[in-house]
Design a protein around this motif. Structure first.
Motif, mmCIF file in Angstrom:
data_model
loop_
_atom_site.group_PDB
_atom_site.id
_atom_site.type_symbol
_atom_site.label_atom_id
_atom_site.label_comp_id
_atom_site.label_asym_id
_atom_site.label_seq_id
_atom_site.Cartn_x
_atom_site.Cartn_y
_atom_site.Cartn_z
ATOM 1 N N ASP A 1 31.774 40.137 43.967
ATOM 2 C CA ASP A 1 31.012 40.887 43.059
ATOM 3 C C ASP A 1 30.717 39.921 41.485
ATOM 4 O OD1 ASP A 1 32.071 43.583 43.874
ATOM 5 O OD2 ASP A 1 33.784 42.535 44.229
ATOM 6 N N VAL B 1 30.001 40.315 37.244
ATOM 7 C CA VAL B 1 30.196 41.023 36.023
ATOM 8 C C VAL B 1 29.699 40.262 34.773
ATOM 9 C CG1 VAL B 1 32.363 40.613 35.347
ATOM 10 C CG2 VAL B 1 31.380 42.788 34.387
ATOM 11 N N THR C 1 30.201 39.648 30.984
ATOM 12 C CA THR C 1 31.329 39.782 29.826
ATOM 13 C C THR C 1 30.868 39.520 28.563
ATOM 14 O OG1 THR C 1 33.311 39.790 31.334
ATOM 15 C CG2 THR C 1 33.602 39.553 28.757
ATOM 16 N N GLN D 1 32.381 44.891 29.171
ATOM 17 C CA GLN D 1 32.154 44.323 30.306
ATOM 18 C C GLN D 1 30.853 45.232 30.934
ATOM 19 O OE1 GLN D 1 35.248 44.022 33.681
ATOM 20 N NE2 GLN D 1 34.231 46.081 34.154
ATOM 21 N N ILE E 1 29.392 46.174 37.324
ATOM 22 C CA ILE E 1 29.737 45.093 38.401
ATOM 23 C C ILE E 1 28.749 45.551 39.545
ATOM 24 C CG2 ILE E 1 31.551 44.535 40.139
ATOM 25 C CD1 ILE E 1 33.727 45.135 38.025
#
Lengths: 179, 513
Positions: free
Chosen positions: B296, B298, B300, B338, B341
């Motif tokens: 995964d 992401v 931030t 965030q 994802i």
């Protein structure tokens, strides 16, 4: 009495002859300079000969009688065709290899070599000497081969199947001319 | 003028069915990445990446599982909880890597799922190193205690599963992928989980946490979270006002020295992200290789918006040449956010950009810093060390080799490098060995290209009786590997006399003396 040929017809004849001559000479030029063409991209005879020479040097360094030259030629030609297909796929899909990646892989290779040969530190002199002795290549040629290796790894990851299987499939549809 | 015929009912039905199936497909594909709720490897270097609940949890650079940072919860009631990127869930699977310096003096709550401020499920570390899972808070019903015990100064992977139900609730604990506590058909209440809390709650302990993922649909595979930040380069979008020096969003921990702020109108700003295949200063020594599995990703952000804005702020991720904008409601002071994802390929990761997109007026959408964090399962991150040449013995002279004969790329720990696609040259000891491209030994070769770290090799030996070995050496390099000895026997239709060469004396047809 025959009619005089018009200027227009004369120009057309000259143009056709010029085009035919260009096609003929171009084919001859291609045949003279290229060993293989892969989807229109040529692999020079010089490239193939260099690869053969590297192979012969390798067998010499291993005190091994080299296979017959036609087998070596076929192997290196196949490998160069593979490289061309990998390069073409990478270009089409914006897959690149950065200098940082190559240098990182180089440091890894030197580290592995030094570790196997009980050489402390990160010096690459012994490694380069060994590479030169095995293949008669210098650092820039070695880095080029590393770059190709990383590109193959990336293309394999991108196509999502074993590289050799993918290459076999590509070769079925690719326009490959061996001269 | 031509008019279209009225649509036939059957045609209309076909279209409706098509739209229905398409809608179903879209809903499934859109939900494919919605399973991970939150992930953090603390790689922003700031505790603000999580939400502080009690005490003063810290960021550590000394005890780290991956990357450069980890969370440290040192105290008797010191913990943090996941930044609530989700509203609530009735199924929670947390994966956290935990390291403690000493066992607790009394049983200590270390992980808890909560609904607001109420415990839904609780995991305790006992004085002997065993774990106890409970329904609700620490005063709740015991689900079970593990026979497995944990020791200080070791990283453990802890998976904590909680299914909320008054009749078929589940609480399960795994340590390093092995189930150590499980309970089903439990009454875990009806309140959905809003967060998971990490840290000692009942007595003083120093516990480190790294590579945390919370998922709502199943256990998360093993992984490490590493981060990359922007690098200097020419991005696709470049219209914001810059402060400081490029790259403007690459400070760790975040600060306001370098940043970029939107201007009125419709504008976007991205920055190139450092490659995950090479190290980046400030982000540890890890890299992701082609043989690794990306679980995964992401992004931030540390960002804010000015007052008086009229319009929309979007976090922009440009992956594989495609922009994805995620609407975000920003505070007027710097805070961590965030992005969605997703799971890109390594190739796309290494060419991605991230930033912001603003549409409106009076805007002051400011991104202070950003981090692209990737959870990946190491596969072949280690460099090629040698080849394992596996051969079947005996073989028969004059016959194409049979059995399993392979060349495998391995690292120094003898792990197969599943992403390796190197080419090897073949040599041998003995006499009369020819290598071929296929199992019928019809086309000779001198090289093999590995696929996913392995190549099948085919060979034929013209003469027996002898022992041979086979060596694979990486083309234009030095990495190598040699097989065990292979016995080459005579073909059954060849008499020993016809194979006698060089004065060899053969007894019993197959033995060299």
């Amino acid at each position: 009495m025959n009619k005089p040929i018009s200027t227009t017809v004369t120009i057309i004849i000259i143009a056709v002859v010029a085009i035919l001559a260009f096609i003929f000479l171009n084919k001859k030029f291609v045949k003279q300079n290229y060993a293989v063409q892969v989807n229109g991209v040529g692999i020079t005879k010089s490239t193939v000969n260099t690869a053969i020479a590297q192979q012969l040097e390798f067998y010499k360094s291993q005190n091994q009688q080299a296979p017959n030259i036609s087998t070596i030629q076929e192997s290196v030609t196949n490998a160069l065709i593979d490289n061309a297909l990998v390069n073409q796929y990478a270009a089409k899909h914006n897959i690149t290899v950065s200098n940082a990646e190559v240098n990182n892989r180089y440091e890894e290779a030197v580290g592995v070599f030094n570790s196997h040969n009980n050489i402390k530190g990160a010096s690459d002199s012994a490694f380069l000497a060994r590479i030169n002795q095995m293949y008669e290549i210098d650092k820039s040629e070695y880095l080029a081969s590393l770059k190709m290796g990383i590109l193959k790894d990336k293309v394999q990851a991108s196509v999502g199947e074993p590289l050799t299987k993918w290459l076999q499939e590509q070769k079925k549809t690719a326009d490959i001319k061996i001269y | 003028m031509a008019f279209e015929k009225p649509m036939q009912k059957s045609r209309l039905l076909q279209i409706l069915i098509f739209l229905f199936i398409g809608g179903l497909f879209l809903s499934f594909t859109q939900s494919a990445h919605a399973t991970v709720l939150w992930m953090s490897g603390a790689e922003t270097g700031s505790i603000s990446e999580a939400v502080t609940l009690y005490g003063t949890p810290n960021i550590s650079t000394s005890t780290v599982r991956s990357g450069t940072y980890s969370y440290e919860t040192n105290g008797s009631n010191t913990c943090f909880y996941s930044n609530a990127a989700y509203t609530s869930t009735t199924s929670m699977y947390t994966r956290a890597y935990m390291y403690f310096t000493a066992l607790p003096s009394v049983s200590n709550v270390i992980i808890q799922t909560v609904a607001g401020s109420t415990g839904v499920s609780t995991l305790e570390l006992n004085t002997d190193g065993s774990l106890t899972a409970k329904i609700g808070a620490s005063s709740g019903t015991v689900v079970g205690t593990s026979s497995t015990t944990l020791s200080p100064n070791t990283w453990y992977r802890i998976d904590f599963k909680t299914i909320v139900s008054s009749t078929v609730g589940v609480i399960e604990v795994r340590v390093n992928d092995s189930v150590v506590i499980t309970g089903s058909n439990l009454n875990t209440g009806t309140s959905a989980i809003t967060a998971a809390v990490y840290g000692p709650r009942l007595t003083t302990q120093d516990i480190f946490w790294d590579d945390i993922i919370e998922n709502d649909s199943g256990y998360v595979p093993d992984g490490k979270i590493i981060a990359r930040q922007p690098i200097v380069g020419t991005p696709t979008y470049d219209s914001w006002t810059k402060t400081g020096t490029a790259p403007y969003w690459a400070d760790t921990p975040a600060n306001t020295a370098n940043s970029a702020t939107s201007v009125s109108g419709t504008d976007a700003q991205t920055e190139l992200i450092g490659s995950f295949s090479t190290t980046q200063s400030g982000h540890g020594t890890e890299t992701i290789g082609s043989g690794d599995t990306i679980n995964d990703m992401v992004v931030t952000y540390d960002q804010k918006v000015g007052t008086g804005k009229s319009g929309s702020d979007y976090m922009r991720q440009r992956v594989g040449g495609t922009d994805t904008d995620t609407l975000v409601s920003l505070s007027t002071s710097d805070a961590y956010y965030q992005g969605p994802i997703t799971t890109p390929t390594l190739t796309n990761l290494n060419s991605m950009e991230a930033g912001g997109n603003f549409s409106g007026t009076g805007a002051l959408y400011t991104i202070e810093d950003l981090w692209v964090m990737v959870d990946y399962a190491p596969g072949s991150g280690a460099p090629l060390d040698h080849y394992l040449v596996t051969v079947a013995s005996p073989q028969t002279a004059g016959v194409c080799s049979t059995g399993t004969n392979t060349v495998t790329a391995q690292d120094s720990n003898n792990n197969t490098l599943t992403g390796d696609a190197s080419t090897v040259n073949m040599t041998y000891t003995g006499t009369g060995v020819t290598f071929y491209t296929n199992s019928s030994c019809s086309t000779s070769t001198t090289q093999y290209t590995l696929s996913s770290g392995v190549a099948n090799i085919y060979y034929e030996v013209s003469s027996g009786v002898q022992y041979i070995t086979i060596t694979a050496t990486k083309n234009l390099s030095t990495e190598t590997g040699t097989s065990n000895s292979i016995i080459i026997n005579l073909a059954s239709n060849i008499t020993p006399e016809t194979s006698l060469k060089g004065g060899m004396q053969i007894r019993g047809g197959t033995t060299i003396k």
